[in-house]
Scaffold this motif. Structure first.
Motif, PDB file in Angstrom:
ATOM      1  N   MET A 200       0.853  -1.163   0.000  1.00  0.00           N
ATOM      2  CA  MET A 200       0.000   0.000   0.000  1.00  0.00           C
ATOM      3  C   MET A 200       0.895   1.220   0.000  1.00  0.00           C
ATOM      4  SD  MET A 200      -2.915   1.071   2.793  1.00  0.00           S
ATOM      5  CE  MET A 200      -3.923  -0.303   2.405  1.00  0.00           C
ATOM      6  N   SER A 201       0.607   2.143  -0.909  1.00  0.00           N
ATOM      7  CA  SER A 201       1.459   3.314  -0.995  1.00  0.00           C
ATOM      8  C   SER A 201       1.175   4.261   0.158  1.00  0.00           C
ATOM      9  CB  SER A 201       1.235   4.024  -2.335  1.00  0.00           C
ATOM     10  OG  SER A 201      -0.019   4.682  -2.328  1.00  0.00           O
ATOM     11  N   ASN A 202       2.096   5.169   0.383  1.00  0.00           N
ATOM     12  CA  ASN A 202       1.987   6.119   1.481  1.00  0.00           C
ATOM     13  C   ASN A 202       0.770   7.010   1.288  1.00  0.00           C
ATOM     14  OD1 ASN A 202       2.740   7.328   3.876  1.00  0.00           O
ATOM     15  ND2 ASN A 202       4.090   8.773   2.885  1.00  0.00           N
TER      16      ASN A 202
ATOM     17  N   ASN B 293      -2.379   7.468   3.847  1.00  0.00           N
ATOM     18  CA  ASN B 293      -2.755   8.794   4.354  1.00  0.00           C
ATOM     19  C   ASN B 293      -4.209   9.098   4.047  1.00  0.00           C
ATOM     20  OD1 ASN B 293      -0.208   9.258   5.362  1.00  0.00           O
ATOM     21  ND2 ASN B 293       0.492  10.388   3.573  1.00  0.00           N
ATOM     22  N   THR B 294      -4.670   8.706   2.868  1.00  0.00           N
ATOM     23  CA  THR B 294      -6.054   8.944   2.481  1.00  0.00           C
ATOM     24  C   THR B 294      -7.004   8.186   3.390  1.00  0.00           C
ATOM     25  OG1 THR B 294      -5.368   9.258   0.186  1.00  0.00           O
ATOM     26  CG2 THR B 294      -7.690   8.809   0.580  1.00  0.00           C
ATOM     27  N   ILE B 295      -6.694   6.927   3.662  1.00  0.00           N
ATOM     28  CA  ILE B 295      -7.550   6.113   4.535  1.00  0.00           C
ATOM     29  C   ILE B 295      -7.613   6.724   5.929  1.00  0.00           C
ATOM     30  CG2 ILE B 295      -7.728   3.880   5.697  1.00  0.00           C
ATOM     31  CD1 ILE B 295      -6.655   2.610   3.115  1.00  0.00           C
ATOM     32  N   VAL B 296      -6.472   7.121   6.451  1.00  0.00           N
ATOM     33  CA  VAL B 296      -6.443   7.734   7.788  1.00  0.00           C
ATOM     34  C   VAL B 296      -7.251   9.026   7.784  1.00  0.00           C
ATOM     35  CG1 VAL B 296      -4.945   8.832   9.503  1.00  0.00           C
ATOM     36  CG2 VAL B 296      -4.277   6.661   8.475  1.00  0.00           C
TER      37      VAL B 296
ATOM     38  N   GLY C 298     -11.792  12.054   9.509  1.00  0.00           N
ATOM     39  CA  GLY C 298     -12.889  12.937   9.108  1.00  0.00           C
ATOM     40  C   GLY C 298     -14.243  12.380   9.512  1.00  0.00           C
ATOM     41  N   ALA C 299     -14.413  11.078   9.332  1.00  0.00           N
ATOM     42  CA  ALA C 299     -15.674  10.448   9.719  1.00  0.00           C
ATOM     43  C   ALA C 299     -15.874  10.544  11.231  1.00  0.00           C
ATOM     44  CB  ALA C 299     -15.692   8.994   9.264  1.00  0.00           C
ATOM     45  N   ALA C 300     -14.814  10.317  11.986  1.00  0.00           N
ATOM     46  CA  ALA C 300     -14.915  10.386  13.445  1.00  0.00           C
ATOM     47  C   ALA C 300     -15.248  11.806  13.895  1.00  0.00           C
ATOM     48  CB  ALA C 300     -13.620   9.911  14.086  1.00  0.00           C
ATOM     49  N   ILE C 301     -14.605  12.783  13.293  1.00  0.00           N
ATOM     50  CA  ILE C 301     -14.869  14.183  13.656  1.00  0.00           C
ATOM     51  C   ILE C 301     -16.294  14.554  13.265  1.00  0.00           C
ATOM     52  CG2 ILE C 301     -14.274  16.583  13.126  1.00  0.00           C
ATOM     53  CD1 ILE C 301     -11.333  15.643  12.947  1.00  0.00           C
ATOM     54  N   GLY C 302     -16.704  14.139  12.066  1.00  0.00           N
ATOM     55  CA  GLY C 302     -18.068  14.432  11.612  1.00  0.00           C
ATOM     56  C   GLY C 302     -19.105  13.796  12.522  1.00  0.00           C
ATOM     57  N   ALA C 303     -18.868  12.574  12.928  1.00  0.00           N
ATOM     58  CA  ALA C 303     -19.806  11.904  13.837  1.00  0.00           C
ATOM     59  C   ALA C 303     -19.852  12.628  15.173  1.00  0.00           C
ATOM     60  CB  ALA C 303     -19.391  10.456  14.035  1.00  0.00           C
ATOM     61  N   GLY C 304     -18.691  13.033  15.669  1.00  0.00           N
ATOM     62  CA  GLY C 304     -18.636  13.744  16.948  1.00  0.00           C
ATOM     63  C   GLY C 304     -19.369  15.073  16.890  1.00  0.00           C
ATOM     64  N   VAL C 305     -19.173  15.835  15.830  1.00  0.00           N
ATOM     65  CA  VAL C 305     -19.846  17.132  15.684  1.00  0.00           C
ATOM     66  C   VAL C 305     -21.348  16.926  15.541  1.00  0.00           C
ATOM     67  CG1 VAL C 305     -20.106  19.128  14.154  1.00  0.00           C
ATOM     68  CG2 VAL C 305     -17.833  18.320  14.762  1.00  0.00           C
TER      69      VAL C 305
ATOM     70  N   LEU D 273      -9.244   2.057  13.013  1.00  0.00           N
ATOM     71  CA  LEU D 273      -7.835   2.383  12.781  1.00  0.00           C
ATOM     72  C   LEU D 273      -6.927   1.218  13.159  1.00  0.00           C
ATOM     73  CD1 LEU D 273      -7.585   6.086  13.980  1.00  0.00           C
ATOM     74  CD2 LEU D 273      -7.252   5.233  11.661  1.00  0.00           C
ATOM     75  N   GLN D 274      -7.254   0.564  14.280  1.00  0.00           N
ATOM     76  CA  GLN D 274      -6.449  -0.584  14.683  1.00  0.00           C
ATOM     77  C   GLN D 274      -6.545  -1.703  13.659  1.00  0.00           C
ATOM     78  OE1 GLN D 274      -8.078  -1.327  18.589  1.00  0.00           O
ATOM     79  NE2 GLN D 274      -6.428  -0.206  19.623  1.00  0.00           N
ATOM     80  N   ASP D 275      -7.754  -1.932  13.130  1.00  0.00           N
ATOM     81  CA  ASP D 275      -7.929  -2.970  12.110  1.00  0.00           C
ATOM     82  C   ASP D 275      -7.134  -2.638  10.856  1.00  0.00           C
ATOM     83  OD1 ASP D 275      -9.581  -4.396  13.802  1.00  0.00           O
ATOM     84  OD2 ASP D 275     -11.445  -3.675  12.862  1.00  0.00           O
ATOM     85  N   LYS D 276      -7.209  -1.380  10.422  1.00  0.00           N
ATOM     86  CA  LYS D 276      -6.462  -0.970   9.225  1.00  0.00           C
ATOM     87  C   LYS D 276      -4.960  -1.116   9.457  1.00  0.00           C
ATOM     88  CE  LYS D 276      -9.889   0.206   6.641  1.00  0.00           C
ATOM     89  NZ  LYS D 276     -10.254  -0.614   5.509  1.00  0.00           N
TER      90      LYS D 276
END
Length: 111
Positions: free
Chosen positions: A1-3, A7-10, A15-22, A49-52
């Protein structure tokens, strides 16, 4: 997997976590329910994140094992040693032949 892919996956997961929190913060719920939802959302994001990370780690370890296999190294070493042994025998045979030729030439001069 390229860098860039990593980075995109992270970035997507963060972003999803922040969006859910907001979204949860602005939802009309009790504070205890909101905190519980936030905790659950962060736990889910952490597990994702741990799974990824685990998946990427396994892929990297697999590739490393494919590239550097102890059996391959041992096999290559044995092939090199065997090849050198054969080359050494060839050189010794060549030198013995030359020595025999020189002895014949020397014998002719001694007569």
């Amino acid at each position: 997997m390229s860098n860039n892919t990593g980075n995109t996956i992270v970035a997507i997961l963060v972003g999803a976590a922040i969006g859910a929190g907001v979204g949860i913060l602005f939802a009309p719920d009790k504070g205890s329910k909101t905190r519980e939802k936030l905790k659950d959302g962060f736990d889910d994001a952490k597990h994702n994140l741990q799974d990824k990370f685990h998946d990427v780690s396994e892929k990297l370890v697999g590739r490393a094992k494919d590239l550097i296999s102890k059996e391959d190294i041992d096999g290559n070493y044995q092939n090199i040693v065997s090849s050198l042994s054969h080359k050494t025998e060839d050189v010794i045979s060549f030198l013995e032949n030359k020595l025999a030729e020189l002895k014949l030439k020397n014998a002719k001069f001694q007569k």
